[in-house]
Design an enzyme around this catalytic site. Structure first.
Site, PDB file in Angstrom:
ATOM      1  N   ARG A  39       0.854  -1.194   0.000  1.00 17.70           N
ATOM      2  CA  ARG A  39       0.000   0.000   0.000  1.00 17.70           C
ATOM      3  C   ARG A  39       0.889   1.243   0.000  1.00 17.70           C
ATOM      4  NH1 ARG A  39      -2.409   3.654   3.384  1.00 17.70           N
ATOM      5  NH2 ARG A  39      -4.592   4.210   2.941  1.00 17.70           N
ATOM      6  N   SER A 108     -13.150  -3.846   0.497  1.00 12.96           N
ATOM      7  CA  SER A 108     -13.473  -3.108   1.719  1.00 12.96           C
ATOM      8  C   SER A 108     -14.983  -2.893   1.803  1.00 12.96           C
ATOM      9  CB  SER A 108     -12.772  -1.745   1.723  1.00 12.96           C
ATOM     10  OG  SER A 108     -11.377  -1.906   1.837  1.00 12.96           O
ATOM     11  N   LYS A 137      -6.145   6.259   9.434  1.00  3.06           N
ATOM     12  CA  LYS A 137      -7.340   6.903   8.892  1.00  3.06           C
ATOM     13  C   LYS A 137      -8.226   7.362  10.053  1.00  3.06           C
ATOM     14  CE  LYS A 137      -7.543   4.440   4.463  1.00  3.06           C
ATOM     15  NZ  LYS A 137      -8.416   3.658   3.543  1.00  3.06           N
TER      16      LYS A 137
END
Length: 211
Positions: A39, A108, A137
């Protein structure tokens, strides 16, 4: 049958420095992770592909599957084990057609059980989160632990993500998750190998107790 993440699913930090990231990944692999997700958002497409290939080489040597976050083209280019996509990354059915049946597709689903149910037949597993407050996040919606029991009832493997560390990693597993996804508690730890080793033991102990 396509394997799905089980156990400790590490996710790389968004670290474009190849030397630093490959060192962090080496230490996480040394400690013992079951899956890794690439990522990294920064850098040019060619830089990201070069870095992803280096990470894949490390994972291949350790026998750990590598999944690419969001980027289907990159996953195919490096022959990754699979891809994980979010709400804005395209139609999962179309992505499944692109990657074929042998690669893993994770989707997700945030805190949305109905979205998870709609993934039956397309996704191999779903992700719910943020399960706990997440430093990666901080504005993410919170996903209740009961979602993991719902996913199990649907026969859909599920990964927990968001704020997971050594103090709480067993809770999603006890609730029904098949794996926990972790970034900070491994890669921001003073000793990533030790952190991964301890996390994996906690997660696998919880999986064994549940079975």
């Amino acid at each position: 049958m396509t394997p799905t993440p089980r156990g400790l699913y590490a996710i790389t930090p968004d670290e474009p420095d190849a030397g630093r990231l490959t060192d962090l990944v080496a230490r996480a692999l040394e400690g013992g992770i079951d899956w890794l997700q690439f990522r990294v958002k920064g850098g040019s497409p060619s830089q990201r592909e070069d870095l992803a290939l280096r990470i894949k080489g490390q994972c291949d040597a350790a026998g750990v599957p590598l999944v690419v976050n969001d980027d289907v083209a990159l996953a195919l280019a490096i022959d990754a084990a699979g891809v994980h996509v979010g709400r804005d990354d395209g139609d999962p059915a179309e992505i499944r057609a692109r990657i074929g049946p042998a690669r893993v597709l994770g989707v997700s689903c945030y805190n949305d059980a109905a979205r998870a149910r709609s993934m039956l037949g397309a996704a191999d597993h779903v992700g719910f989160g943020s399960v706990f407050a997440s430093p990666t996040k901080p504005q993410a919606v919170r996903a209740p632990l009961r979602l993991f029991a719902l996913a199990r009832a649907m026969g859909l493997p599920a990964v927990a993500i968001g704020g997971i560390d050594r103090t709480n990693a067993r809770l999603p597993i006890e609730a029904g998750a098949d794996a926990v996804a972790v970034i900070s508690d491994i890669f921001a730890a003073p000793d990533p190998a030790r952190a991964a080793r301890e996390l994996r033991r906690i997660v696998h102990d919880a999986l064994a107790a549940r079975s």
